[in-house]
Design a protein around this motif. Structure first.
Motif, PDB file in Angstrom:
ATOM      1  N   TYR A  30       0.980  -0.935   0.226  1.00  0.00           N
ATOM      2  CA  TYR A  30       0.070   0.348   0.002  1.00  0.00           C
ATOM      3  C   TYR A  30       0.699   1.546  -0.417  1.00  0.00           C
ATOM      4  O   TYR A  30       0.434   2.425  -0.579  1.00  0.00           O
ATOM      5  CB  TYR A  30      -0.867   0.042   1.320  1.00  0.00           C
ATOM      6  CG  TYR A  30      -2.125  -0.785   0.597  1.00  0.00           C
ATOM      7  CD1 TYR A  30      -2.963  -0.845   0.763  1.00  0.00           C
ATOM      8  CD2 TYR A  30      -2.349  -2.296   2.547  1.00  0.00           C
ATOM      9  CE1 TYR A  30      -4.440  -1.505  -0.037  1.00  0.00           C
ATOM     10  CE2 TYR A  30      -3.924  -3.255   1.713  1.00  0.00           C
ATOM     11  CZ  TYR A  30      -4.072  -2.424   1.033  1.00  0.00           C
ATOM     12  OH  TYR A  30      -5.092  -3.554   0.678  1.00  0.00           O
ATOM     13  N   ALA A  31       2.210   0.790  -0.385  1.00  0.00           N
ATOM     14  CA  ALA A  31       2.930   2.581   0.237  1.00  0.00           C
ATOM     15  C   ALA A  31       3.425   2.115  -0.812  1.00  0.00           C
ATOM     16  O   ALA A  31       4.355   3.707  -0.863  1.00  0.00           O
ATOM     17  CB  ALA A  31       4.343   1.985   1.418  1.00  0.00           C
ATOM     18  N   ARG A  32       3.329   1.658  -2.279  1.00  0.00           N
ATOM     19  CA  ARG A  32       3.966   2.225  -3.189  1.00  0.00           C
ATOM     20  C   ARG A  32       2.989   3.388  -4.176  1.00  0.00           C
ATOM     21  O   ARG A  32       1.437   3.336  -3.890  1.00  0.00           O
ATOM     22  CB  ARG A  32       4.359   0.989  -4.273  1.00  0.00           C
ATOM     23  CG  ARG A  32       3.183   0.552  -4.619  1.00  0.00           C
ATOM     24  CD  ARG A  32       3.312  -1.242  -5.365  1.00  0.00           C
ATOM     25  NE  ARG A  32       2.035  -1.879  -5.490  1.00  0.00           N
ATOM     26  CZ  ARG A  32       1.653  -2.698  -6.641  1.00  0.00           C
ATOM     27  NH1 ARG A  32       2.036  -2.271  -7.461  1.00  0.00           N
ATOM     28  NH2 ARG A  32       0.702  -2.859  -6.738  1.00  0.00           N
ATOM     29  N   ASP A  33       3.335   4.231  -5.231  1.00  0.00           N
ATOM     30  CA  ASP A  33       2.863   4.815  -6.426  1.00  0.00           C
ATOM     31  C   ASP A  33       1.841   4.057  -7.247  1.00  0.00           C
ATOM     32  O   ASP A  33       2.632   2.443  -7.136  1.00  0.00           O
ATOM     33  CB  ASP A  33       3.790   5.858  -6.752  1.00  0.00           C
ATOM     34  CG  ASP A  33       2.963   6.467  -7.781  1.00  0.00           C
ATOM     35  OD1 ASP A  33       1.856   7.280  -7.241  1.00  0.00           O
ATOM     36  OD2 ASP A  33       3.793   7.624  -8.303  1.00  0.00           O
ATOM     37  N   LEU A  34       0.785   3.974  -8.137  1.00  0.00           N
ATOM     38  CA  LEU A  34       0.610   3.268  -9.060  1.00  0.00           C
ATOM     39  C   LEU A  34       1.309   3.062  -9.957  1.00  0.00           C
ATOM     40  O   LEU A  34       2.743   3.564 -10.328  1.00  0.00           O
ATOM     41  CB  LEU A  34      -0.913   4.284  -9.709  1.00  0.00           C
ATOM     42  CG  LEU A  34      -2.000   4.779  -8.846  1.00  0.00           C
ATOM     43  CD1 LEU A  34      -2.365   5.331  -9.883  1.00  0.00           C
ATOM     44  CD2 LEU A  34      -2.640   3.398  -9.092  1.00  0.00           C
ATOM     45  N   ALA A  35       1.184   1.943 -10.347  1.00  0.00           N
ATOM     46  CA  ALA A  35       2.300   1.243 -10.501  1.00  0.00           C
ATOM     47  C   ALA A  35       4.240   0.729 -10.812  1.00  0.00           C
ATOM     48  O   ALA A  35       4.728   0.741 -11.175  1.00  0.00           O
ATOM     49  CB  ALA A  35       2.647   1.917 -12.528  1.00  0.00           C
ATOM     50  N   GLY A  36       3.890   1.095  -9.521  1.00  0.00           N
ATOM     51  CA  GLY A  36       4.893   1.171  -8.313  1.00  0.00           C
ATOM     52  C   GLY A  36       5.671  -0.491  -7.630  1.00  0.00           C
ATOM     53  O   GLY A  36       4.545  -1.176  -8.943  1.00  0.00           O
ATOM     54  N   ARG A  37       6.867  -0.720  -7.808  1.00  0.00           N
ATOM     55  CA  ARG A  37       7.323  -2.066  -7.779  1.00  0.00           C
ATOM     56  C   ARG A  37       7.628  -1.887  -5.996  1.00  0.00           C
ATOM     57  O   ARG A  37       8.060  -1.216  -5.288  1.00  0.00           O
ATOM     58  CB  ARG A  37       8.686  -2.117  -8.224  1.00  0.00           C
ATOM     59  CG  ARG A  37       8.620  -2.165  -9.858  1.00  0.00           C
ATOM     60  CD  ARG A  37       8.774  -0.796 -10.784  1.00  0.00           C
ATOM     61  NE  ARG A  37      10.472  -0.528 -10.105  1.00  0.00           N
ATOM     62  CZ  ARG A  37      10.755   0.556 -10.570  1.00  0.00           C
ATOM     63  NH1 ARG A  37       9.843   1.814 -10.863  1.00  0.00           N
ATOM     64  NH2 ARG A  37      11.869   0.872 -10.474  1.00  0.00           N
ATOM     65  N   VAL A  38       6.930  -3.521  -5.494  1.00  0.00           N
ATOM     66  CA  VAL A  38       7.229  -4.409  -4.536  1.00  0.00           C
ATOM     67  C   VAL A  38       8.686  -4.974  -4.922  1.00  0.00           C
ATOM     68  O   VAL A  38       8.245  -6.191  -5.653  1.00  0.00           O
ATOM     69  CB  VAL A  38       5.710  -4.504  -3.955  1.00  0.00           C
ATOM     70  CG1 VAL A  38       6.497  -5.246  -2.790  1.00  0.00           C
ATOM     71  CG2 VAL A  38       4.649  -3.865  -3.593  1.00  0.00           C
ATOM     72  N   VAL A  39       9.169  -5.254  -3.675  1.00  0.00           N
ATOM     73  CA  VAL A  39      10.333  -5.693  -3.951  1.00  0.00           C
ATOM     74  C   VAL A  39      10.326  -7.289  -2.490  1.00  0.00           C
ATOM     75  O   VAL A  39      10.440  -5.993  -1.586  1.00  0.00           O
ATOM     76  CB  VAL A  39      11.897  -6.031  -4.845  1.00  0.00           C
ATOM     77  CG1 VAL A  39      13.294  -6.277  -4.155  1.00  0.00           C
ATOM     78  CG2 VAL A  39      11.814  -4.817  -5.744  1.00  0.00           C
TER      79      VAL A  39
END
Length: 364
Positions: A270-279
């Motif tokens: 939930y902390a990423r921007d739209l189209a962001g990447r979670v690793v």
């Protein structure tokens, strides 16, 4: 002729580790004997002691190592006697389906030495991550040796040896898996050794906003030292809201989860921007599960990725990162909290549990 050397083993689950004598055979085809110079005390070694990896005791511990090649077997061409090397646990085979597709970083059949090191009574040892470097000498597959130049002092060897596992995992999570680009924003949740390495990797890649999240002020201070521009104590602030606030209200381009727990992974999601990447680079335990609204997975786009060993190729990444270290762009020495003797590994595990170190490094 086989050689007898001092080494640290875990004889049984949860027992104190022992300094004992082991037998290292002459290298066979494709193998190398390496005289160990330094070896970091990694949390993975503690997992072996605690039974979290398996029950193939006794284990020969240690894997974040530098050393000098002292003997090579038939057919070895990538290293020579006298070469300074960093040991790695990804010696790609070149033949499995991942390698044939060009995804060498996902090699499903990495090489280890075929021969076994033993105790004096002939009991075979299982080397940690196929390396076993809490020892004066160890036997590995030659592909586990990555030659590096210009790393001569003990301080330099102790620093670059940490690329063998945890530091590479964190840097690679940012640079390789997360593909952080210049000017992007990055958040790192969990600032242990791997997390702060991800912070350093984000800085090296050119991120301009780097948010570090943890519950320990000491770890946050280290993250700031290594490049974090914003620190968040998630005991005092909501992590997701704090990351959004630090990134103009939209969330980070890349969020790296370095804890390996469902609740922190959900924060990362939930902390990423739209189209962001979670690793995900933190290692979960088998029973952990996570539930996310499928519409949120669809609606946010981007990518949810896992990072294995920082998706690194040692022969490509180790020399490049050593160059960055020597140029002053990657402060690997900051990860070395203390240097210890080979007879102090038990104490190093106790210090690790207290959270007071990034890395203790055994110097031989």
């Amino acid at each position: 002729m086989p050689q007898k050397v001092k080494a640290v083993i875990a004889r049984s689950k949860d027992a104190p580790v022992e300094l004992t004598t082991i037998v290292v055979p002459d290298p066979g085809p494709g193998e190398a004997v390496v005289d160990i110079k330094t070896c970091g005390v990694c949390h993975t070694d503690l997992h072996y002691v605690e039974g979290g990896i398996g029950d193939d005791y006794p284990y020969l511990l240690g894997h974040e190592a530098t050393g000098v090649v002292s003997a090579v077997g038939e057919g070895v061409t990538n290293v020579e006697v006298g070469d300074t090397v960093i040991l790695n646990w990804r010696a790609v085979c070149g033949e499995c389906r991942a390698c044939k597709k060009g995804d060498l970083k996902y090699c499903f059949s990495t090489f280890n030495a075929e021969q076994k090191m033993t105790l004096e009574d002939g009991t075979e040892l299982e080397p940690a991550l196929g390396i076993g470097a809490f020892a004066e000498k160890t036997l590995v597959h030659s592909g586990q040796c990555t030659r590096v130049d210009g790393v001569d002092s003990v301080d330099e060897q102790a620093a670059v040896g940490l690329l063998g596992c945890g530091v590479m995992a964190g840097i690679g999570a940012a640079v390789n898996t997360g593909e952080v680009k210049r000017g992007e924003s990055v958040a790192v949740i969990g600032c242990g050794g791997v997390g702060v390495a991800a912070v350093a990797g984000a800085k090296l890649a050119g991120a301009t906003t780097i948010v570090a999240v943890d519950i320990d002020p000491k770890k946050l201070a280290k993250a700031e030292e290594l490049g974090a521009t914003v620190t968040v104590n998630s005991k005092e602030q909501d992590a997701v809201e704090a990351i959004r606030e630090a990134t103009g209200g939209v969330g980070a381009d890349v969020v790296i989860e370095a804890v390996g727990r469902p609740e922190t992974y959900e924060q990362a999601f939930y902390a990423r921007d739209l189209a962001g990447r979670v690793v995900l680079v933190g290692v979960p335990t088998p029973e952990m599960k996570i539930e996310l609204p499928l519409l949120e997975v669809f609606g946010r786009g981007g990518a949810l990725k896992s990072s294995w060993y920082g998706d690194c190729l040692p022969e490509r990444d180790f020399p490049m990162l050593v160059d960055q270290y020597r140029l002053g762009r990657l402060p690997l020495e900051a990860f070395v909290t203390e240097k210890i003797g080979i007879d102090e590994v038990n104490e190093a595990f106790d210090t690790m549990k207290s959270g007071d170190v990034l890395r203790s490094v055994v110097v031989l």
